[in-house]
Write a protein that holds these residues in place. Structure first.
Motif, mmCIF file in Angstrom:
data_model
loop_
_atom_site.group_PDB
_atom_site.id
_atom_site.type_symbol
_atom_site.label_atom_id
_atom_site.label_comp_id
_atom_site.label_asym_id
_atom_site.label_seq_id
_atom_site.Cartn_x
_atom_site.Cartn_y
_atom_site.Cartn_z
ATOM 1 N N ARG A 24 11.173 -1.515 -8.610
ATOM 2 C CA ARG A 24 12.478 -0.839 -8.501
ATOM 3 C C ARG A 24 12.328 0.313 -7.522
ATOM 4 N NH1 ARG A 24 14.569 2.535 -13.144
ATOM 5 N NH2 ARG A 24 14.086 4.238 -11.762
ATOM 6 N N LEU A 25 13.100 0.252 -6.461
ATOM 7 C CA LEU A 25 13.042 1.257 -5.412
ATOM 8 C C LEU A 25 13.855 2.483 -5.802
ATOM 9 C CD1 LEU A 25 13.630 -1.158 -2.418
ATOM 10 C CD2 LEU A 25 11.448 -0.239 -3.216
ATOM 11 N N PRO A 26 13.592 3.639 -5.163
ATOM 12 C CA PRO A 26 14.455 4.814 -5.393
ATOM 13 C C PRO A 26 15.903 4.478 -5.018
ATOM 14 C CG PRO A 26 12.462 5.449 -4.230
ATOM 15 C CD PRO A 26 12.465 3.948 -4.300
ATOM 16 N N SER A 27 16.844 5.140 -5.670
ATOM 17 C CA SER A 27 18.255 4.759 -5.531
ATOM 18 C C SER A 27 18.771 4.873 -4.106
ATOM 19 C CB SER A 27 19.119 5.614 -6.458
ATOM 20 O OG SER A 27 18.943 6.983 -6.154
ATOM 21 N N ASP A 28 18.297 5.836 -3.315
ATOM 22 C CA ASP A 28 18.822 5.962 -1.957
ATOM 23 C C ASP A 28 18.212 4.958 -0.973
ATOM 24 O OD1 ASP A 28 16.329 7.154 -2.064
ATOM 25 O OD2 ASP A 28 16.811 8.652 -0.530
ATOM 26 N N GLU A 29 17.204 4.211 -1.390
ATOM 27 C CA GLU A 29 16.605 3.198 -0.513
ATOM 28 C C GLU A 29 17.124 1.794 -0.832
ATOM 29 O OE1 GLU A 29 12.353 3.491 -0.577
ATOM 30 O OE2 GLU A 29 12.404 5.627 -0.161
ATOM 31 N N ARG A 30 17.960 1.657 -1.831
ATOM 32 C CA ARG A 30 18.529 0.352 -2.159
ATOM 33 C C ARG A 30 19.751 0.091 -1.304
ATOM 34 N NH1 ARG A 30 18.825 1.322 -8.533
ATOM 35 N NH2 ARG A 30 16.870 2.412 -8.623
ATOM 36 N N ARG A 31 20.151 -1.163 -1.236
ATOM 37 C CA ARG A 31 21.346 -1.617 -0.506
ATOM 38 C C ARG A 31 21.293 -1.235 0.960
ATOM 39 N NH1 ARG A 31 22.794 -5.215 -3.886
ATOM 40 N NH2 ARG A 31 23.487 -4.471 -5.875
ATOM 41 N N VAL B 225 5.051 -3.647 -18.988
ATOM 42 C CA VAL B 225 4.757 -2.232 -18.760
ATOM 43 C C VAL B 225 5.410 -1.814 -17.452
ATOM 44 C CG1 VAL B 225 2.918 -0.563 -18.289
ATOM 45 C CG2 VAL B 225 2.591 -2.296 -20.024
ATOM 46 N N ARG B 226 6.003 -0.618 -17.461
ATOM 47 C CA ARG B 226 6.578 -0.052 -16.241
ATOM 48 C C ARG B 226 5.804 1.202 -15.872
ATOM 49 N NH1 ARG B 226 11.040 -2.180 -18.880
ATOM 50 N NH2 ARG B 226 12.028 -3.790 -17.640
ATOM 51 N N ILE B 227 5.329 1.239 -14.625
ATOM 52 C CA ILE B 227 4.545 2.364 -14.119
ATOM 53 C C ILE B 227 5.335 2.996 -12.981
ATOM 54 C CG2 ILE B 227 2.400 3.044 -12.984
ATOM 55 C CD1 ILE B 227 1.047 0.718 -14.458
ATOM 56 N N ALA B 228 5.577 4.306 -13.084
ATOM 57 C CA ALA B 228 6.356 5.030 -12.085
ATOM 58 C C ALA B 228 5.440 5.841 -11.186
ATOM 59 C CB ALA B 228 7.359 5.955 -12.770
ATOM 60 N N VAL B 229 5.766 5.825 -9.882
ATOM 61 C CA VAL B 229 5.036 6.616 -8.898
ATOM 62 C C VAL B 229 6.050 7.515 -8.203
ATOM 63 C CG1 VAL B 229 3.607 6.556 -6.823
ATOM 64 C CG2 VAL B 229 3.372 4.770 -8.539
ATOM 65 N N ARG B 230 5.813 8.819 -8.249
ATOM 66 C CA ARG B 230 6.689 9.781 -7.580
ATOM 67 C C ARG B 230 6.221 9.973 -6.139
ATOM 68 N NH1 ARG B 230 9.906 12.156 -11.249
ATOM 69 N NH2 ARG B 230 9.217 12.163 -13.403
ATOM 70 N N SER C 160 0.832 -1.202 0.000
ATOM 71 C CA SER C 160 0.000 0.000 0.000
ATOM 72 C C SER C 160 0.866 1.252 0.000
ATOM 73 C CB SER C 160 -0.933 0.005 1.208
ATOM 74 O OG SER C 160 -1.690 1.189 1.242
ATOM 75 N N ALA C 161 1.895 1.283 0.831
ATOM 76 C CA ALA C 161 2.786 2.444 0.875
ATOM 77 C C ALA C 161 3.530 2.615 -0.447
ATOM 78 C CB ALA C 161 3.779 2.287 2.025
ATOM 79 N N LEU C 162 4.012 1.522 -1.027
ATOM 80 C CA LEU C 162 4.737 1.614 -2.298
ATOM 81 C C LEU C 162 3.842 2.131 -3.418
ATOM 82 C CD1 LEU C 162 6.838 -1.666 -2.177
ATOM 83 C CD2 LEU C 162 7.715 0.663 -2.082
ATOM 84 N N THR C 163 2.587 1.678 -3.483
ATOM 85 C CA THR C 163 1.695 2.146 -4.552
ATOM 86 C C THR C 163 1.326 3.607 -4.383
ATOM 87 O OG1 THR C 163 -0.274 1.377 -3.375
ATOM 88 C CG2 THR C 163 0.705 -0.126 -4.998
ATOM 89 N N ARG C 164 1.486 4.147 -3.171
ATOM 90 C CA ARG C 164 1.230 5.564 -2.944
ATOM 91 C C ARG C 164 2.495 6.396 -3.083
ATOM 92 N NH1 ARG C 164 -0.914 5.243 2.633
ATOM 93 N NH2 ARG C 164 -0.714 7.500 2.576
ATOM 94 N N GLY C 165 3.654 5.736 -3.305
ATOM 95 C CA GLY C 165 4.897 6.452 -3.529
ATOM 96 C C GLY C 165 5.809 6.532 -2.325
ATOM 97 N N TYR C 166 5.460 5.920 -1.219
ATOM 98 C CA TYR C 166 6.247 6.005 0.005
ATOM 99 C C TYR C 166 6.987 4.705 0.261
ATOM 100 C CZ TYR C 166 3.409 10.107 1.061
ATOM 101 O OH TYR C 166 2.796 11.324 1.016
ATOM 102 N N VAL D 287 9.269 2.307 -9.339
ATOM 103 C CA VAL D 287 8.811 1.804 -10.630
ATOM 104 C C VAL D 287 8.289 0.379 -10.460
ATOM 105 C CG1 VAL D 287 9.463 1.298 -13.002
ATOM 106 C CG2 VAL D 287 10.487 3.242 -11.838
ATOM 107 N N PHE D 288 7.057 0.164 -10.908
ATOM 108 C CA PHE D 288 6.410 -1.142 -10.867
ATOM 109 C C PHE D 288 6.426 -1.723 -12.271
ATOM 110 C CE2 PHE D 288 4.672 1.339 -7.472
ATOM 111 C CZ PHE D 288 4.564 0.461 -6.421
ATOM 112 N N THR D 289 6.893 -2.960 -12.413
ATOM 113 C CA THR D 289 6.925 -3.622 -13.712
ATOM 114 C C THR D 289 5.858 -4.708 -13.732
ATOM 115 O OG1 THR D 289 9.290 -3.214 -13.909
ATOM 116 C CG2 THR D 289 8.359 -4.884 -15.355
ATOM 117 N N PHE D 290 4.951 -4.599 -14.690
ATOM 118 C CA PHE D 290 3.878 -5.577 -14.872
ATOM 119 C C PHE D 290 4.163 -6.375 -16.132
ATOM 120 C CE2 PHE D 290 1.874 -2.587 -12.079
ATOM 121 C CZ PHE D 290 1.011 -3.343 -11.323
ATOM 122 N N GLU D 291 3.854 -7.662 -16.080
ATOM 123 C CA GLU D 291 4.059 -8.557 -17.217
ATOM 124 C C GLU D 291 2.721 -9.176 -17.601
ATOM 125 O OE1 GLU D 291 6.152 -12.602 -17.024
ATOM 126 O OE2 GLU D 291 7.737 -11.160 -17.507
#
Length: 192
Positions: free
Chosen positions: A184-191, A152-157, A108-114, A167-171
């Protein structure tokens, strides 16, 4: 109008409706995932998400110890104490960082951008049409950043921070059936 002209118009209209529905199906899948997460519909989330694929993708982004960065295991000839230390240390798997992303609240948080745990409470409203329109206008607005017939890739800011994009990738699995296969998470939240 003749009968042939009406039939031709119906065929053209049917082709247009089919093409529009085919092109918009991933968008509807994303909206269905967002609604299912908001209303905690676990069965619907299970039908819309390929959990093993999403888990593999998130694990690759969140694991700090990549295989290339791991040191060589200790050798009994070069480091006998290191070998004994490794032999007696507890064999407990590290805490899975991916699990917080794959919960209902995390999705839920990811689909809202958080990020999971960082999202403000969802505005529930009174269920009237006016409150639903107000919530829809408020955003965030997901956008399609890549589209092809099978992926399809859908991006949420993130609201208030345009640099953070999830970025959400749907197949496509069937003609109008799409499943989430990667986040795909924002770059500063990876690792980490």
């Amino acid at each position: 109008m003749t009968l042939q002209k009406r039939i031709w118009d119906l065929i053209v209209l049917a082709i247009f409706v089919f093409a529009t529905t085919f092109a918009m199906a991933p968008w509807f899948a994303f909206r269905a995932l967002k609604a299912a997460a908001q209303y905690e519909d676990v069965q619907a989330i299970g039908e819309l998400v390929d959990f093993p694929a999403v888990r593999r993708g998130l694990t690759g982004q969140l694991v700090v110890d990549a295989p290339a960065n791991k040191p060589e295991p200790p050798s009994i000839w070069r480091d006998p104490l290191g070998v004994f230390k490794k032999a007696i240390e507890p064999i407990a798997p590290p805490e899975p960082k991916v699990d917080r992303y794959l919960t209902v609240a995390g999705v839920s948080a990811l689909t809202r951008g958080y990020a999971p745990g960082a999202a403000p409470p969802a505005a529930s409203g009174d269920g009237s049409l006016g409150s639903q329109i107000t919530n829809a206008v408020k955003g965030p607005y997901p956008g399609i950043v890549y589209w092809d017939p099978n992926r399809v890739r859908i991006a949420v800011r993130r609201p208030g921070r345009d640099g953070k994009i999830t970025v959400f990738t749907f197949e496509r699995r069937a003609l109008f059936t799409w499943k989430l296969v990667h986040i795909r998470l924002p770059s500063d939240e990876r690792r980490g």
